[in-house]
Design an enzyme around this catalytic site. Sequence first.
Site, PDB file in Angstrom:
ATOM      1  N   PHE A  75       0.826  -1.220   0.000  1.00  0.00           N
ATOM      2  CA  PHE A  75       0.000   0.000   0.000  1.00  0.00           C
ATOM      3  C   PHE A  75       0.856   1.264   0.000  1.00  0.00           C
ATOM      4  CE2 PHE A  75      -2.720  -3.084   2.246  1.00  0.00           C
ATOM      5  CZ  PHE A  75      -3.910  -2.944   1.562  1.00  0.00           C
ATOM      6  N   TYR A 100      -0.314  11.306 -10.102  1.00  0.00           N
ATOM      7  CA  TYR A 100      -0.604  10.171  -9.220  1.00  0.00           C
ATOM      8  C   TYR A 100      -0.990   8.946 -10.049  1.00  0.00           C
ATOM      9  CZ  TYR A 100      -3.388   7.190  -6.200  1.00  0.00           C
ATOM     10  OH  TYR A 100      -3.911   6.103  -5.561  1.00  0.00           O
ATOM     11  N   LYS A 119       0.916   5.132 -10.712  1.00  0.00           N
ATOM     12  CA  LYS A 119       0.276   3.817 -10.513  1.00  0.00           C
ATOM     13  C   LYS A 119       0.376   2.975 -11.786  1.00  0.00           C
ATOM     14  CE  LYS A 119      -0.890   4.159  -6.227  1.00  0.00           C
ATOM     15  NZ  LYS A 119      -0.553   3.201  -5.185  1.00  0.00           N
ATOM     16  N   SER A 133      -5.064   2.155  -9.108  1.00  0.00           N
ATOM     17  CA  SER A 133      -6.092   3.182  -8.948  1.00  0.00           C
ATOM     18  C   SER A 133      -6.875   3.380 -10.232  1.00  0.00           C
ATOM     19  CB  SER A 133      -5.387   4.490  -8.579  1.00  0.00           C
ATOM     20  OG  SER A 133      -6.255   5.564  -8.723  1.00  0.00           O
TER      21      SER A 133
HETATM   22  N1  UFG Z   1     -14.499  17.114  -3.773  1.00  0.00           N
HETATM   23  C1  UFG Z   1     -15.159  18.304  -3.568  1.00  0.00           C
HETATM   24  N2  UFG Z   1     -14.854  19.031  -2.457  1.00  0.00           N
HETATM   25  C2  UFG Z   1     -13.920  18.633  -1.556  1.00  0.00           C
HETATM   26  C3  UFG Z   1     -13.254  17.401  -1.774  1.00  0.00           C
HETATM   27  C4  UFG Z   1     -13.566  16.670  -2.903  1.00  0.00           C
HETATM   28  O1  UFG Z   1     -16.001  18.707  -4.369  1.00  0.00           O
HETATM   29  O2  UFG Z   1     -13.665  19.361  -0.592  1.00  0.00           O
HETATM   30  C5  UFG Z   1     -14.839  16.328  -4.959  1.00  0.00           C
HETATM   31  C6  UFG Z   1     -13.674  16.127  -5.913  1.00  0.00           C
HETATM   32  O3  UFG Z   1     -13.522  17.245  -6.768  1.00  0.00           O
HETATM   33  C7  UFG Z   1     -14.103  14.859  -6.635  1.00  0.00           C
HETATM   34  C8  UFG Z   1     -14.851  14.069  -5.550  1.00  0.00           C
HETATM   35  O4  UFG Z   1     -15.203  15.025  -4.547  1.00  0.00           O
HETATM   36  O5  UFG Z   1     -15.006  15.184  -7.639  1.00  0.00           O
HETATM   37  C9  UFG Z   1     -14.029  12.991  -4.913  1.00  0.00           C
HETATM   38  O6  UFG Z   1     -12.786  13.569  -4.516  1.00  0.00           O
HETATM   39  P1  UFG Z   1     -11.772  12.833  -3.536  1.00  0.00           P
HETATM   40  O7  UFG Z   1     -10.641  13.792  -3.294  1.00  0.00           O
HETATM   41  O8  UFG Z   1     -12.500  12.292  -2.374  1.00  0.00           O
HETATM   42  O9  UFG Z   1     -11.275  11.586  -4.378  1.00  0.00           O
HETATM   43  P2  UFG Z   1     -10.643  11.542  -5.845  1.00  0.00           P
HETATM   44  O10 UFG Z   1     -11.730  11.119  -6.777  1.00  0.00           O
HETATM   45  O11 UFG Z   1      -9.882  12.755  -6.200  1.00  0.00           O
HETATM   46  O12 UFG Z   1      -9.533  10.426  -5.684  1.00  0.00           O
HETATM   47  C10 UFG Z   1      -9.810   9.209  -5.063  1.00  0.00           C
HETATM   48  C11 UFG Z   1      -8.550   8.675  -4.450  1.00  0.00           C
HETATM   49  C12 UFG Z   1      -7.567   8.353  -5.516  1.00  0.00           C
HETATM   50  C13 UFG Z   1      -8.185   7.485  -6.569  1.00  0.00           C
HETATM   51  C14 UFG Z   1      -9.455   8.083  -7.086  1.00  0.00           C
HETATM   52  C15 UFG Z   1     -10.114   7.150  -8.051  1.00  0.00           C
HETATM   53  O13 UFG Z   1      -7.992   9.621  -3.556  1.00  0.00           O
HETATM   54  O14 UFG Z   1      -6.491   7.688  -4.921  1.00  0.00           O
HETATM   55  O15 UFG Z   1     -10.315   8.324  -5.997  1.00  0.00           O
HETATM   56  O16 UFG Z   1     -11.402   7.551  -8.345  1.00  0.00           O
HETATM   57  F1  UFG Z   1      -7.353   7.370  -7.599  1.00  0.00           F
END
Ligand code: UFG
Length: 329
Positions: free
Chosen positions: A73, A141, A145, A117
């Site tokens: 991980f 990122y 991966k 991912s």
């Molecule tokens: N988001 C918001 N406001 C916030 C935080 C997030 O609108 O304060 C939105 C992001 O823009 C995105 C969604 O919520 O649209 C999910 O965001 P996350 O940061 O929770 O997760 P990510 O989709 O960016 O990334 C996660 C993991 C990665 C993985 C990815 C695959 O962190 O490791 O999912 O979908 F690759």
Amino acid sequence: MTILVTGGAGYIGSHTVDCLIRRGFDVVVVDNLVTGHRQAVNPKARFYKGDVRDANFLSHVFDREHIDGVIHFASVSIVPESMRDPLHYFDDNVEGTITLLEAMRDHNVKRIVFSSSASVYGDPKRMPIKESDPKVPTNPYGETKLMMERMMNWADVAYGIHFIALRYFNVGGAKLDGSIGEDHNPETHLIPIILQVALGQRNQLQIFGDDYPTKDGTNVRDYVHVLDLANAHILAMKWLLRGGHSDIFNLGSSTGFSNLQMLQAARDVTGQPISASMAPRRPGDPSTLIADSSKARKILGWKPKYDDIHKIISSAWKWTRKHPNGYEK
Ligand code: UFG
């Protein structure tokens, strides 16, 4: 069977360590504790503090322990951070995997399950996404991966190290008793941020973008419970221990939820109003990511148990209320 878990003090790692121990595996954890938490590690695991990029440290662990398989991980995993500091991501994720594979080769350890991912796919147009679909990452990122997957492939060809790459979609939730859960500093993920607003620790959720080509204009993601993900790692390790060949699997629920739908679900679960406002798009965010996970179901026999967004949020909410300041305080 002794399993080495790198990054076993992190969010997904700690849940997997806990599941492995409850299923009777002997577990060794390696973690540099930069983002992980010592308290998250089940006390029955043997813990070594150190970095997977440190070859001498890894060699010491492999010399002392009789490792049958590795679950890897250890990595940095924040999409927006990778956009700001890509070289940090290549150093941590790619270099760390090279050092680990070298240690495995030198100590004759032939099985590895590791975190890949959904971000390897970039911004795909066809949903749900199959493992064979094009891989065009939109952020560093995801690029790291994909490089890790490719390295594993050649390490298999050259050294016979069999691997299972698990491409996670969006992970959420916590152990059902709320004893371990998600604790990042700073927090950037949607579910914990929404719950911090519900708890009164933040004023507001900012929703990054409402002009995407989705049903309500906000990003759509596929959420999977961390316990279902932990179980998938055990199934993948068992597959390799039975002599299974190297392979790659998507892990998601095959259902997409927009950021606005997630907000509403969290309002339902917590009973709190959860204030939110629209903000500009976050660089590197793909519009929609939904998994086709039928391959993992068919080949590994993976059957997600908590395949419901309300169950994911309510377990995360239990952890958040029990540990409003995470592990440290
Ligand atoms: N988001 C918001 N406001 C916030 C935080 C997030 O609108 O304060 C939105 C992001 O823009 C995105 C969604 O919520 O649209 C999910 O965001 P996350 O940061 O929770 O997760 P990510 O989709 O960016 O990334 C996660 C993991 C990665 C993985 C990815 C695959 O962190 O490791 O999912 O979908 F690759």
